[in-house]
Design an enzyme around this catalytic site. Structure first.
Site, short mmCIF file in Angstrom:
data_model
loop_
_atom_site.label_atom_id
_atom_site.label_comp_id
_atom_site.label_asym_id
_atom_site.label_seq_id
_atom_site.Cartn_x
_atom_site.Cartn_y
_atom_site.Cartn_z
N ALA A 126 2.57 -3.76 10.93
CA ALA A 126 2.48 -5.18 11.26
C ALA A 126 1.11 -5.52 11.84
O ALA A 126 0.60 -6.63 11.66
CB ALA A 126 3.57 -5.57 12.24
N ASP A 127 0.49 -4.53 12.51
CA ASP A 127 -0.84 -4.73 13.09
C ASP A 127 -1.86 -5.17 12.02
O ASP A 127 -2.84 -5.83 12.32
CB ASP A 127 -1.35 -3.43 13.71
N PHE A 128 -1.61 -4.77 10.76
CA PHE A 128 -2.58 -5.04 9.69
C PHE A 128 -2.35 -6.38 9.00
O PHE A 128 -3.00 -6.71 8.02
CB PHE A 128 -2.53 -3.95 8.61
N ILE A 129 -1.38 -7.16 9.49
CA ILE A 129 -1.02 -8.39 8.78
C ILE A 129 -2.04 -9.49 9.00
O ILE A 129 -2.09 -10.47 8.26
CB ILE A 129 0.40 -8.86 9.22
N HIS A 181 -1.18 0.67 15.78
CA HIS A 181 0.09 1.04 15.14
C HIS A 181 1.28 0.78 16.05
O HIS A 181 2.32 1.39 15.90
CB HIS A 181 0.07 2.52 14.74
N GLU A 207 0.84 -1.20 0.00
CA GLU A 207 0.00 0.00 0.00
C GLU A 207 0.88 1.25 0.00
O GLU A 207 1.75 1.39 0.87
CB GLU A 207 -0.90 -0.02 1.24
N LEU A 245 -6.13 -1.64 -0.46
CA LEU A 245 -6.00 -1.90 0.98
C LEU A 245 -6.55 -3.29 1.27
O LEU A 245 -7.67 -3.45 1.72
CB LEU A 245 -6.81 -0.87 1.78
N ALA A 246 -5.78 -4.30 0.93
CA ALA A 246 -6.23 -5.68 1.11
C ALA A 246 -5.00 -6.54 1.36
O ALA A 246 -4.36 -7.01 0.43
CB ALA A 246 -6.99 -6.16 -0.13
N GLU A 247 -4.67 -6.73 2.64
CA GLU A 247 -3.43 -7.42 3.00
C GLU A 247 -3.43 -8.87 2.52
O GLU A 247 -2.40 -9.41 2.13
CB GLU A 247 -3.22 -7.37 4.51
N GLN A 275 1.72 -2.29 5.61
CA GLN A 275 2.01 -0.94 6.07
C GLN A 275 2.35 -0.86 7.57
O GLN A 275 3.27 -0.19 7.97
CB GLN A 275 0.83 -0.04 5.74
#
Lengths: 327, 416
Positions: free
Chosen positions: A84-87, A129, A29, A58-60, A82
């Protein structure tokens, strides 16, 4: 030889690998024109163009999935998550597909993907974050998890990760990005993944940690040196799989072991390290194995005093080290 | 009893304080929490309250003096409190006196960490002689190490056997002897690696196996003649020596085929007779001894055996023997004759059943048909595990070996 920051080292590693091998490409992203929200991929889009530095939706799950597919096709993807929280939406792709591909295909297929993600707190980033998520992946054979602690290590290890024929998760401490700077050799070698690094040699206590905590532990050790406490400091570098040999050797050396992580204490990377030390070093232990970690609360608090209370810092490390030395 | 007041820490980053004024003097009676003095730091000015009720005994620091946090500044005689050794729950300003802590210790049972226990056992350290410097006077690893280096024990600090070392169980029957004091001129050689392995194996064999011995005399004149006739040509064509030892190995392998009882090992609750005849051969140099193995000797020609002896001896001399080279031996042969020995008692190569020593071939007068004859004679010495084997079977085995050896010729034992 130039002084560069941790994030510049990461940028340089990707640039040099893309120059070396045209199969290497980046996806994530805002990694293109924007150069990444932390500027990790700055300048790469200009140099290598649309086809090798790709912005994604925005699609991990798709970032990981597309990367895995490309890797199976012979490309060498470097995917950026973007934060690590979003992994978490990509866990299925990473754990069920990337990690198992070699095993499932009886060695016919490999998955040379590198997934980079900034982790860690202390930046006033609050819940989404600030997390350390390495432990989620650290019981999945087939994956490697690398967490560098210095600019030189970031450069050498990221190159090794990109060249690795199997999937590597590469977690970068976002607070280290601009905090850590050092001279990095122009011809900095690739650093082998899977080997821990002895940062300091000492006789009184053994400290084993990884990521940004290495820097804090190093400074704490320097301070304690003046009071006569000498510290053996081990940087795990690769938190999965663990370098058992070095862990055991360093633990037996002093018999007093302090393990540090910024992650929640329960079920963390250092819990596994503690188990190894417990299994292998009983008759060399001179004190209980000590763990210093974040409390078991769901996520990083936003309020500054609470964030400070949550984070492992140099002072906490120093006092834990001193307590162990005096035991 | 006497209590001490120390310089308190007035603020997180404060490391010292200046005594601006004493509010009491020597001999005053003070109450708990009564202000004793005023302290000035770079952050605050504060009164320091008394932690005890009692009579001021001494003021240790003058007004205007600057001292570090924790420095003793005055003492107070407290009445009516027995020296129970109980820790006061007073604030940081209190430091228990030296004598009091000693009392606590003599009553407490010592806490020993695993490494301290291990080192104390390994070096026979009397723990009551070691001064503890850890928390609560605990004896730390470093204290033990310091004690050991002081008392001139030969310090063997890290001697934990690693997995890569030969597979020798820590023998429960090796008694740990107290290290003898060394004389300064003596040369001390640390027992490590292969020497340690040899030592442990030998102790294990001699303490566990009930050894019995027998010796027979063999007339090997035929063998000597045969070998002498062939050796030049053999060396020329093969490049290595046609040794007597190869013939002995061949004969023993044949005899073991006939008497498999000797080709066996003791395995606690059972005796295992081995199908393969794998002969361990003792090969040494000045400091080390190895027993590499020639596998399936019964299937090999004299040439094949001679070649393997040559290769293994070469490897042993150059430290190139692999683990695979040393495994799976079922019976051991020792060529003691090479250094002129005519009789010896071998130590069995654990867990095998027996070991055969081939002594020197010596020309001796022998009576044959009531006449003297000069014959080449050799002694073969057998050590046997008396749990597995008895005299009768071993006697038969040795007779058979003798018979084979005495009848060696080009017809019975071709080289190729």
């Amino acid at each position: 030889m130039a002084v560069i920051s941790y994030i510049e080292a990461i940028n340089r590693a990707m640039r040099e690998e893309m120059e070396r091998d045209e199969r290497v490409f980046i996806l994530g992203e805002d990694v293109g024109k924007r150069g990444g929200v932390f500027k990790a991929t700055e300048g790469l889009h200009e140099q290598f163009g649309d086809e090798r530095v790709m912005d994604t939706p925005l699609a991990e799950s798709a970032i990981a999935g597309v990367g895995i597919g490309a890797a199976m096709y012979g490309m060498i993807p470097v995917a950026e998550i973007q934060f690590a929280d979003f992994i978490l939406p990509a866990v299925n792709q990473i754990v069920s597909e990337a990690a198992k591909l070699r095993y499932r295909s009886n060695n016919d297929w490999t998955c040379p993907i590198t997934i980079r993600a900034p982790y860690g707190g202390g930046v006033h980033g609050a819940l989404y974050h600030s997390q350390s998520i390495e432990a989620i992946f650290a019981s999945q054979p087939g994956l490697k998890i690398v967490m560098p602690s210095t600019p030189s290590d970031a450069l050498g290890l990221l190159k090794a990760a990109i060249r690795d024929p199997d999937p590597v998760l590469f977690f970068e401490h976002k607070r280290a990005y601009r905090l850590l700077k050092e001279e990095v050799a122009d011809d900095q070698d690739v650093i082998e993944i899977g080997k821990a690094n002895r940062v300091l040699e000492g006789e009184d206590i053994t400290v084993i940690t990884y990521g940004l905590c290495v820097e804090f532990a190093k400074q704490a050790a320097e301070e304690l040196k003046e009071t006569g406490v000498s510290t053996e400091l081990i940087d795990l570098r690769c938190v999965y799989p663990l370098d058992k040999e070095t862990i055991i050797e360093a633990s037996k050396k002093t018999g007093k072991v302090l393990l540090i992580t910024e992650d929640n204490k329960e079920g963390s990377i250092i819990s596994e390290v503690a188990a190894i030390v417990g299994e292998e070093c009983l008759f060399d232990l001179d004190a209980p194995i000590t763990r210093l970690a974040a409390p078991n609360v769901p996520a990083m608090p936003y309020a500054p005093p609470l964030e400070k209370a949550f984070m492992v810092d140099q002072e906490k490390i120093k006092s834990a080290m001193l307590k162990l030395a005096q035991f | 009893m006497i209590k001490t007041i120390t310089m308190p820490q007035l603020g997180e980053s404060v490391t010292e304080g200046t005594i601006s004024q004493w509010l009491i003097k020597k001999g005053d009676v003070v109450e708990l929490y009564q202000p004793l003095l005023e302290v000035m730091t770079d952050k605050v000015n504060a009164e320091v309250p008394s932690s005890f009720s009692g009579q001021v005994e001494t003021l240790l620091v003058e007004e205007g003096e600057t001292v570090a946090v924790g420095t003793e500044i005055c003492t107070i005689v407290v009445e009516g409190e027995a020296p129970t050794g109980r820790d006061d729950n007073n604030n940081d300003a209190t430091v228990a006196s030296e004598t009091q802590t000693e009392e606590v210790d003599s009553n407490a049972s010592p806490r020993l960490s695993p490494v301290v226990m291990r080192l104390a056992q390994e070096h026979q350290v009397p723990l009551d002689k070691v001064k503890g410097t850890g928390s609560g006077r605990r004896i730390t690893k470093k204290d033990i190490q310091a004690y050991l280096s002081q008392t001139e024990h030969p310090v063997k600090v890290e001697s934990v056997p690693t997995e890569s070392e030969p597979d020798i169980a820590k023998s429960k029957w090796t008694k740990k002897e107290k290290p003898k004091p060394s004389f300064t001129a003596d040369h001390e050689i640390p027992v490590t690696g292969i020497r340690k392995a040899i030592a442990e194996n030998m102790v294990r064999s001699t303490t566990e196996i009930p050894h019995a011995w027998m010796m027979i005399e063999v007339d090997v004149t035929n063998l000597v003649n045969y070998r002498n006739a062939e050796k030049e040509a053999f060396k020329a064509s093969e490049g290595y020596n046609l040794s007597y030892f190869a013939f002995f190995l061949n004969a023993v392998a044949k005899a073991l085929k006939k008497f498999p009882q000797l080709n066996s090992s003791w395995q606690g609750d059972k005796i295992v007779q081995h199908k393969d005849i794998n002969l361990s051969i003792a090969v040494g140099n000045d400091t080390e001894l190895y027993v590499p193995v020639i596998k399936n000797v019964d299937e090999k020609s004299i040439k094949g055996i001679a070649k393997e002896v040559h290769v293994l001896a070469h490897k042993a001399r150059h430290g190139q023997l692999s683990k695979a080279d040393m495994e799976d031996g079922t019976f051991t042969m020792n060529n003691t004759g090479t250094f002129g020995s005519v009789q010896s008692m071998g130590v069995i190569n654990y867990p095998q059943a027996a070991i055969l020593q081939v002594e020197s071939i010596v020309k001796r007068p022998v009576i044959i048909n009531d006449m003297f004859a000069a014959r080449d004679m050799v002694n073969l010495c057998l050590s046997l595990d008396h749990r597995i084997l008895d005299g009768v079977i071993c006697g038969k085995f040795m007779s058979h070996v003798k018979e084979i050896l005495e009848n060696i010729s080009g017809d019975t034992t071709p080289i190729y």
